[in-house]
Design an enzyme around this catalytic site. Structure first.
Site, mmCIF file in Angstrom:
data_model
loop_
_atom_site.group_PDB
_atom_site.id
_atom_site.type_symbol
_atom_site.label_atom_id
_atom_site.label_comp_id
_atom_site.label_asym_id
_atom_site.label_seq_id
_atom_site.Cartn_x
_atom_site.Cartn_y
_atom_site.Cartn_z
ATOM 1 N N ASP A 89 0.868 -1.186 0.000
ATOM 2 C CA ASP A 89 0.000 0.000 0.000
ATOM 3 C C ASP A 89 0.902 1.232 0.000
ATOM 4 O OD1 ASP A 89 -1.953 -1.935 0.335
ATOM 5 O OD2 ASP A 89 -3.051 -0.831 1.880
ATOM 6 N N LYS A 151 -6.796 3.436 -3.240
ATOM 7 C CA LYS A 151 -7.193 3.393 -1.828
ATOM 8 C C LYS A 151 -7.413 4.818 -1.331
ATOM 9 C CE LYS A 151 -5.086 2.149 2.651
ATOM 10 N NZ LYS A 151 -3.947 1.471 3.296
ATOM 11 N N LYS A 180 -10.077 0.311 -2.477
ATOM 12 C CA LYS A 180 -9.995 0.043 -1.039
ATOM 13 C C LYS A 180 -10.427 1.267 -0.246
ATOM 14 C CE LYS A 180 -6.738 -1.173 2.676
ATOM 15 N NZ LYS A 180 -5.401 -1.706 2.996
#
Length: 212
Positions: A89, A151, A180
């Site tokens: 991430d 995300k 996400k």
């Protein structure tokens, strides 16, 4: 898909101890979460304790500001993969995006995708700091660069995930990319609202209470 498999069971607080991380790992095994998301220094520990399960090891790169150099982010990614990470991430350079330096942002993501050796890459765009136009641009650049997910948030800035942001991100990237939602998701109702608007993964530090 069962609800637990949407969840990246997350502990990124700097004061988290080894005992805390091991508790997170055991909870992830018990509830069969998609992954545990931990800081890079805990990746080896997570890998050793999860290698015989289907729970993935997720870590963060350029976290939480996204303001480190591309070279630093690439190095972090390579070390994380060597240590056993399955998912990365990464935080975009928000300032570069807001300066209109699209090529910088896109090339940085591309280099991290290359360094990840086919592991999943999720791009944190930090929606709370962006205009609607910048959110669309960040998602578009992430997709063009070959990332697997976009995300919403680090959880360390001024705001977290909102259903309307998830909807915009999903509309921007289409059906073939992950979205996400993370930051501030504390109830099952909040999680379901994110999923209804297009989220395919949920980042949460309270994963257990979300599935109980």
């Amino acid at each position: 898909m069962k609800l637990s498999k949407y969840i990246d069971h997350t502990l990124l607080k700097p004061q988290a101890t080894e005992k805390d991380i091991l508790k997170l790992i055991e909870e992830a095994k018990t509830y069969d979460f998609a992954s545990v998301c931990v800081n890079p220094s805990w990746v080896k520990l997570a890998y050793e304790n999860l290698k015989d399960t289907d729970v993935k090891v997720c870590t963060v790169v350029g976290f939480p500001l996204g303001a480190t150099s591309t070279a630093s982010k690439v190095y972090e990614t390579k070390v994380a993969i060597e240590d056993g990470a399955d998912e990365i991430d990464m935080v975009i350079s928000v300032g570069q995006l807001k300066s209109g330096n699209d090529e910088y942002v896109k090339e940085e993501i591309k280099k991290i995708v290359e360094a990840s050796k086919n592991k999943l890459v999720k791009v944190i765009i930090e929606t709370c700091l962006l205009t609607e136009e910048e959110k669309v641009k960040a998602c578009t650049l992430s997709k063009e660069a070959g990332a697997d997910y976009v995300k919403t948030s680090t959880g360390f800035s001024t705001g977290g995930a909102k259903p309307e942001d998830i909807k915009l991100m999903r509309e921007t990237v289409g059906k073939d990319m992950g979205v996400k939602a993370s930051g501030g998701i504390h109830t099952k109702e909040e999680m379901e609202a994110m999923i209804e608007n297009g989220a395919t993964r949920i980042g949460a530090s309270c994963g257990v209470q979300l599935v109980r």
